[in-house]
Design a protein around this motif. Sequence first.
Motif, PDB file in Angstrom:
ATOM      1  N   UNK A 153     -26.658  26.546  -5.091  1.00  0.00           N
ATOM      2  CA  UNK A 153     -28.119  26.478  -5.127  1.00  0.00           C
ATOM      3  C   UNK A 153     -28.800  27.830  -4.899  1.00  0.00           C
ATOM      4  N   UNK A 154     -28.202  28.697  -4.094  1.00  0.00           N
ATOM      5  CA  UNK A 154     -28.803  30.020  -3.873  1.00  0.00           C
ATOM      6  C   UNK A 154     -28.803  30.847  -5.148  1.00  0.00           C
ATOM      7  N   UNK A 155     -27.784  30.683  -5.974  1.00  0.00           N
ATOM      8  CA  UNK A 155     -27.710  31.429  -7.230  1.00  0.00           C
ATOM      9  C   UNK A 155     -28.502  30.746  -8.336  1.00  0.00           C
ATOM     10  N   UNK A 156     -28.505  29.417  -8.343  1.00  0.00           N
ATOM     11  CA  UNK A 156     -29.161  28.684  -9.416  1.00  0.00           C
ATOM     12  C   UNK A 156     -30.661  28.573  -9.279  1.00  0.00           C
ATOM     13  N   UNK A 157     -31.149  28.527  -8.047  1.00  0.00           N
ATOM     14  CA  UNK A 157     -32.591  28.340  -7.834  1.00  0.00           C
ATOM     15  C   UNK A 157     -33.444  29.417  -8.501  1.00  0.00           C
ATOM     16  N   UNK A 158     -33.075  30.708  -8.434  1.00  0.00           N
ATOM     17  CA  UNK A 158     -33.899  31.705  -9.137  1.00  0.00           C
ATOM     18  C   UNK A 158     -33.982  31.454 -10.640  1.00  0.00           C
ATOM     19  N   UNK A 159     -32.907  30.930 -11.222  1.00  0.00           N
ATOM     20  CA  UNK A 159     -32.950  30.610 -12.649  1.00  0.00           C
ATOM     21  C   UNK A 159     -33.893  29.447 -12.905  1.00  0.00           C
ATOM     22  N   UNK A 160     -33.830  28.431 -12.048  1.00  0.00           N
ATOM     23  CA  UNK A 160     -34.707  27.267 -12.181  1.00  0.00           C
ATOM     24  C   UNK A 160     -36.172  27.643 -11.966  1.00  0.00           C
ATOM     25  N   UNK A 161     -36.423  28.576 -11.061  1.00  0.00           N
ATOM     26  CA  UNK A 161     -37.795  29.050 -10.848  1.00  0.00           C
ATOM     27  C   UNK A 161     -38.291  29.799 -12.066  1.00  0.00           C
ATOM     28  N   UNK A 162     -37.410  30.544 -12.704  1.00  0.00           N
ATOM     29  CA  UNK A 162     -37.774  31.325 -13.877  1.00  0.00           C
ATOM     30  C   UNK A 162     -38.070  30.427 -15.073  1.00  0.00           C
ATOM     31  N   UNK A 163     -37.250  29.383 -15.228  1.00  0.00           N
ATOM     32  CA  UNK A 163     -37.419  28.466 -16.365  1.00  0.00           C
ATOM     33  C   UNK A 163     -36.890  27.095 -15.954  1.00  0.00           C
ATOM     34  N   UNK A 164     -37.764  26.165 -15.635  1.00  0.00           N
ATOM     35  CA  UNK A 164     -37.317  24.843 -15.200  1.00  0.00           C
ATOM     36  C   UNK A 164     -36.350  24.168 -16.171  1.00  0.00           C
ATOM     37  N   UNK A 165     -36.446  24.475 -17.466  1.00  0.00           N
ATOM     38  CA  UNK A 165     -35.563  23.836 -18.440  1.00  0.00           C
ATOM     39  C   UNK A 165     -34.100  24.214 -18.255  1.00  0.00           C
ATOM     40  N   UNK A 166     -33.817  25.285 -17.513  1.00  0.00           N
ATOM     41  CA  UNK A 166     -32.429  25.675 -17.282  1.00  0.00           C
ATOM     42  C   UNK A 166     -31.696  24.576 -16.504  1.00  0.00           C
ATOM     43  N   UNK A 167     -32.447  23.657 -15.907  1.00  0.00           N
ATOM     44  CA  UNK A 167     -31.847  22.512 -15.241  1.00  0.00           C
ATOM     45  C   UNK A 167     -31.038  21.638 -16.191  1.00  0.00           C
ATOM     46  N   UNK A 168     -31.266  21.783 -17.495  1.00  0.00           N
ATOM     47  CA  UNK A 168     -30.424  21.078 -18.464  1.00  0.00           C
ATOM     48  C   UNK A 168     -28.994  21.608 -18.433  1.00  0.00           C
ATOM     49  N   UNK A 169     -28.811  22.865 -18.049  1.00  0.00           N
ATOM     50  CA  UNK A 169     -27.498  23.501 -18.044  1.00  0.00           C
ATOM     51  C   UNK A 169     -26.968  23.799 -16.646  1.00  0.00           C
ATOM     52  N   UNK A 170     -27.777  23.567 -15.637  1.00  0.00           N
ATOM     53  CA  UNK A 170     -27.335  23.747 -14.253  1.00  0.00           C
ATOM     54  C   UNK A 170     -27.368  22.397 -13.568  1.00  0.00           C
ATOM     55  N   UNK A 171     -26.471  22.140 -12.636  1.00  0.00           N
ATOM     56  CA  UNK A 171     -25.381  22.990 -12.210  1.00  0.00           C
ATOM     57  C   UNK A 171     -24.423  23.273 -13.367  1.00  0.00           C
ATOM     58  N   UNK A 172     -23.574  24.255 -13.130  1.00  0.00           N
ATOM     59  CA  UNK A 172     -22.588  24.646 -14.129  1.00  0.00           C
ATOM     60  C   UNK A 172     -21.583  23.519 -14.349  1.00  0.00           C
ATOM     61  N   UNK A 173     -21.002  23.516 -15.535  1.00  0.00           N
ATOM     62  CA  UNK A 173     -20.027  22.492 -15.887  1.00  0.00           C
ATOM     63  C   UNK A 173     -18.842  23.158 -16.566  1.00  0.00           C
ATOM     64  N   UNK A 174     -17.650  22.672 -16.253  1.00  0.00           N
ATOM     65  CA  UNK A 174     -16.447  23.101 -16.963  1.00  0.00           C
ATOM     66  C   UNK A 174     -15.707  21.839 -17.390  1.00  0.00           C
ATOM     67  N   UNK A 175     -15.257  21.824 -18.621  1.00  0.00           N
ATOM     68  CA  UNK A 175     -14.568  20.678 -19.196  1.00  0.00           C
ATOM     69  C   UNK A 175     -13.137  21.074 -19.542  1.00  0.00           C
ATOM     70  N   UNK A 176     -12.178  20.359 -18.976  1.00  0.00           N
ATOM     71  CA  UNK A 176     -10.775  20.551 -19.344  1.00  0.00           C
ATOM     72  C   UNK A 176     -10.358  19.351 -20.182  1.00  0.00           C
ATOM     73  N   UNK A 177      -9.621  19.630 -21.260  1.00  0.00           N
ATOM     74  CA  UNK A 177      -9.201  18.535 -22.130  1.00  0.00           C
ATOM     75  C   UNK A 177      -7.865  18.866 -22.787  1.00  0.00           C
ATOM     76  N   UNK A 178      -7.201  17.822 -23.214  1.00  0.00           N
ATOM     77  CA  UNK A 178      -5.942  17.966 -23.934  1.00  0.00           C
ATOM     78  C   UNK A 178      -6.224  17.764 -25.408  1.00  0.00           C
ATOM     79  N   UNK A 179      -5.750  18.700 -26.239  1.00  0.00           N
ATOM     80  CA  UNK A 179      -5.979  18.556 -27.675  1.00  0.00           C
ATOM     81  C   UNK A 179      -4.889  17.688 -28.311  1.00  0.00           C
ATOM     82  N   UNK A 180      -4.978  17.504 -29.606  1.00  0.00           N
ATOM     83  CA  UNK A 180      -4.048  16.623 -30.321  1.00  0.00           C
ATOM     84  C   UNK A 180      -2.605  17.114 -30.260  1.00  0.00           C
TER      85      UNK A 180
END
Length: 149
Positions: free
Chosen positions: A73-100
């Motif tokens: 939250x300390x790192x993300x809040x300045x981004x959210x203050x700058x542009x509230x829409x960044x909340x669509x991409x925060x918090x950060x997400x990582x996806x691990x998956x197995x391919x075919x």
Amino acid sequence: MNGILWLPVIAMVSTSTILKFPSQFDVATTIDRLRDMAGSKGLKIFARIDFAHDARNAGLQLRDEQLLIFGNPKAGTPLLESAPTVGLDLPLKALAYQDADGKTWIVLNDPAYVISRHSVDPALVANIQGAVALVRAAAGDASSGDSQP
């Protein structure tokens, strides 16, 4: 609106905005490693979603695929203050998956893309750039400085 008008907007989204790394580990281990590394850096783990487990519970089949939602939250809040829409991409997400082919991959949004997408001050990319090194380390990328299980 006419569906044809939406096509150019959809076509502008490309995989170049997603960073993709091969993992030396299976999906669960990759996400476990990321969770542990993020926690050791003081990041908050908001959620872990096991899509394959949920699919099985619904009577469906899906190769292993898990998502970790994490951040600071300390790192993300300045981004959210700058542009509230960044909340669509925060918090950060990582996806691990197995391919075919049975190979495990881990992906995340390119931090520069997140900044650009929401017209955030480019100087704030440093607030979320560290996620790339964490994801690479979780995948066992030797150049990340942590390739041990």
